[in-house]
Enzyme design. Structure first.
Site, PDB file in Angstrom:
ATOM      1  N   CYS A 153       0.827  -1.212   0.000  1.00  0.00           N
ATOM      2  CA  CYS A 153       0.000   0.000   0.000  1.00  0.00           C
ATOM      3  C   CYS A 153       0.858   1.257   0.000  1.00  0.00           C
ATOM      4  CB  CYS A 153      -0.930  -0.001   1.211  1.00  0.00           C
ATOM      5  SG  CYS A 153      -1.880   1.521   1.384  1.00  0.00           S
ATOM      6  N   ALA A 164     -10.608  -1.010  -9.384  1.00  0.00           N
ATOM      7  CA  ALA A 164      -9.961   0.232  -8.960  1.00  0.00           C
ATOM      8  C   ALA A 164      -8.584   0.404  -9.593  1.00  0.00           C
ATOM      9  CB  ALA A 164      -9.856   0.265  -7.436  1.00  0.00           C
ATOM     10  N   LYS A 214      -1.618   7.464  -5.827  1.00  0.00           N
ATOM     11  CA  LYS A 214      -2.306   8.750  -5.643  1.00  0.00           C
ATOM     12  C   LYS A 214      -1.390   9.911  -6.035  1.00  0.00           C
ATOM     13  CE  LYS A 214      -5.405   6.114  -4.380  1.00  0.00           C
ATOM     14  NZ  LYS A 214      -4.660   4.984  -4.924  1.00  0.00           N
ATOM     15  N   ALA A 249      -4.593  -6.078 -14.654  1.00  0.00           N
ATOM     16  CA  ALA A 249      -5.203  -5.523 -13.436  1.00  0.00           C
ATOM     17  C   ALA A 249      -6.454  -6.336 -13.104  1.00  0.00           C
ATOM     18  CB  ALA A 249      -5.553  -4.053 -13.646  1.00  0.00           C
ATOM     19  N   VAL A 250      -6.248  -7.655 -13.024  1.00  0.00           N
ATOM     20  CA  VAL A 250      -7.371  -8.577 -12.825  1.00  0.00           C
ATOM     21  C   VAL A 250      -7.452  -9.066 -11.379  1.00  0.00           C
ATOM     22  CG1 VAL A 250      -7.526  -9.312 -15.229  1.00  0.00           C
ATOM     23  CG2 VAL A 250      -5.926 -10.473 -13.689  1.00  0.00           C
ATOM     24  N   GLY A 258      -8.952  -5.605 -17.113  1.00  0.00           N
ATOM     25  CA  GLY A 258      -9.604  -5.433 -15.826  1.00  0.00           C
ATOM     26  C   GLY A 258      -9.935  -3.982 -15.555  1.00  0.00           C
ATOM     27  N   SER A 259     -11.123  -3.744 -15.009  1.00  0.00           N
ATOM     28  CA  SER A 259     -11.567  -2.362 -14.780  1.00  0.00           C
ATOM     29  C   SER A 259     -11.989  -2.134 -13.338  1.00  0.00           C
ATOM     30  CB  SER A 259     -12.734  -2.027 -15.709  1.00  0.00           C
ATOM     31  OG  SER A 259     -13.893  -2.757 -15.326  1.00  0.00           O
ATOM     32  N   ALA A 279      -6.763  -1.469   2.324  1.00  0.00           N
ATOM     33  CA  ALA A 279      -5.821  -1.064   3.365  1.00  0.00           C
ATOM     34  C   ALA A 279      -6.533  -0.741   4.677  1.00  0.00           C
ATOM     35  CB  ALA A 279      -5.015   0.151   2.893  1.00  0.00           C
ATOM     36  N   HIS A 282     -23.105  25.355   2.919  1.00  0.00           N
ATOM     37  CA  HIS A 282     -23.265  25.751   1.511  1.00  0.00           C
ATOM     38  C   HIS A 282     -22.277  26.868   1.182  1.00  0.00           C
ATOM     39  CE1 HIS A 282     -25.276  26.717  -2.267  1.00  0.00           C
ATOM     40  NE2 HIS A 282     -25.209  28.000  -1.913  1.00  0.00           N
TER      41      HIS A 282
END
Length: 463
Positions: free
Chosen positions: A41, A182, A50, A267-268, A179-180, A317, A442
């Site tokens: 991670c 995350a 990220k 990415a499976v 693969g789709s 994680a 707001h």
């Protein structure tokens, strides 16, 4: 031989959190780690991805600066520098774990840990030197790695996993992503924004298939808008990587088709790291690649526990961290509550972001609930309009009879920062009417949650 109250094998977000909490509770603790502190991670997953995505977002802002009334003559992405920044961020975080271990007087034992019975662990370091350590309790927190399809083997160069995708020496011109989930859509957004031609191949009818179907459709629309090609109900049958690039043979609903690309990203999903741990030697029970544990992560062998990706539950994680805390508190004689796996938030950090918790609309109906569904689009949000981030919506699902909050599904800018409100509200058994009557500030993106709840009850103001 060194003896401890607790030894944790693995220092990812499950392992290091468990170790620190155990130290806080007065235990003498050691962590066995064969690679970098922080695990996948921190070093090869959550954090460095990220950082990459932020660089892509900054580049996207610059290239669309005119939309905000700002003229920028030219902008060029330095792929090597972007990758370096990501690695520097990960490196800094790993050093932070070292600091926390030192602060909490946790010993670090570098090497590969293997159970050898009688609550002993044999640790083999990088040079092959072995030492044996002992503990009253042992927690296995060894995590996972990229899953390989039998017909598409990862070679680390042309057919890659998530690790290689983070540190490619040059930016590919064309990429196919298998693969789709995350991992797949996050890398799709990153590479497409940086200028790579990306094709996503997804076996299921919808991308991000664990999400609510409306979320999937919105994300597909948003990703296609930035030039990503998406093939659903499709599978990669083979990859010919003999030439300069790759020829990807894809089975679709209408027949076979081939795509030429520089790199294929697999990415499976992930598979667990259980090999070589000595589970068979000491008799720890497993099933389908997972260690069997009770509600407090105790295995069938006294004194041995397991947490994180290697046990039941979502491979996330924050789940591993929560499991680690519950586990050590139970070991220490406290009375923690079992983790509620039905109230775990999931976040995907492509653009627009996705965040969800609880039941999808389809799942709620399948469970027999009579439901109230409310939806509020960000196109009706003043903050979203001012920010230039009108894509997406918030969708909420309530039990019509009692007002129980069954689920929430969001897609849009910064929704990963908004989902915690729903998690806490569900933990506190907050009803839809409670949310409607709770004043939200707001203009904010988060007031869309209140508006969506109001829509479910026919009280929405701004639609």
């Amino acid at each position: 031989m060194s003896k401890y109250d607790l030894i944790v094998i693995g220092s990812g977000p499950g392992g290091y959190v468990a170790a620190i909490r155990a130290s806080q509770l007065g235990m003498k603790v050691a962590v066995v780690e064969k690679a970098e502190l922080g695990g996948v991670c921190l070093n090869w997953g959550c954090i460095p991805t990220k950082a990459l995505l932020k660089s892509a977002q900054v580049f996207e802002y610059i290239t669309h600066a005119k939309d905000y009334g700002i003229n920028v003559t030219s902008a060029e992405a330095d792929f090597t520098a972007v990758v370096k920044r990501s690695r520097d961020v990960a490196g800094g975080m790993s050093k932070g774990i070292q600091f926390l271990f030192k602060k909490n007087k946790i010993d670090i034992i570098a090497g590969f840990g293997k159970l050898i019975g009688n609550k002993k662990i044999e640790v083999t370091d990088a040079a092959g030197k072995k030492e044996t350590v002992e503990a009253n309790s042992i927690i296995l927190a060894t995590g996972g790695r990229s899953r390989e399809l039998p017909n598409v083997k990862i070679d680390g160069k042309k057919i890659i996993g998530y690790r290689e995708a983070m540190v490619l020496p040059t930016q590919p011109k064309n990429m196919v992503i298998m693969g789709s989930g995350a991992i797949g859509v996050e890398f799709a957004y990153f590479y497409a924004t940086m200028g790579t031609k990306v094709t996503i191949v997804e076996f299921m009818p919808n991308i991000v298939p664990v999400e609510d179907e409306e979320i999937s459709k919105q994300l597909e629309k948003s990703l296609k808008k930035i030039g990503i090609d998406i093939l659903t109900n499709a599978s990669v049958e083979s990859v010919d990587a003999k030439g300069a690039g790759c020829k990807v043979n894809i089975k679709t609903a209408t027949g076979m088709q081939s795509i030429d690309c520089d790199v294929v990203l697999s990415a499976v999903g992930v598979t667990t790291n259980l090999e070589g741990l000595g589970l068979e030697t000491v008799g720890v029970a497993t099933d389908k690649g997972k260690v069997l544990v009770d509600d407090f992560y105790k295995t069938n062998i006294p004194g041995i526990y397991a947490i994180g990706d290697i046990v039941k539950g979502q491979a996330l994680a924050h789940v591993a961290s929560a499991e680690g805390i519950i586990c050590v508190e139970k070991i220490a004689g406290h009375h923690p509550q079992p983790l509620d796996y039905g109230n775990i938030p999931g976040c995907t950090y492509c653009s627009p972001e996705i965040a969800s918790v609880g039941l999808t609309e389809k799942a709620a109906k399948e469970k027999g609930y009579e439901i109230k569904v409310g939806k509020f689009p960000f196109s009706a949000s003043g903050k979203a309009s001012a920010s230039g981030a009108k894509d997406g919506f918030v969708k909420v699902i309530f039990d019509a009879k009692y007002g129980e909050w069954l689920g929430a599904h969001m897609i849009g800018a910064n929704v990963t920062e908004m989902i915690a409100e729903v998690v806490v509200a569900r933990k506190l058994e907050t009803t839809g009417m409670d949310i409607i009557k709770s004043v939200h500030p707001h203009p904010t993106m988060s007031e869309a949650i209140m508006e969506a709840a109001a829509a479910a009850y026919g009280e929405v103001i701004h639609l």
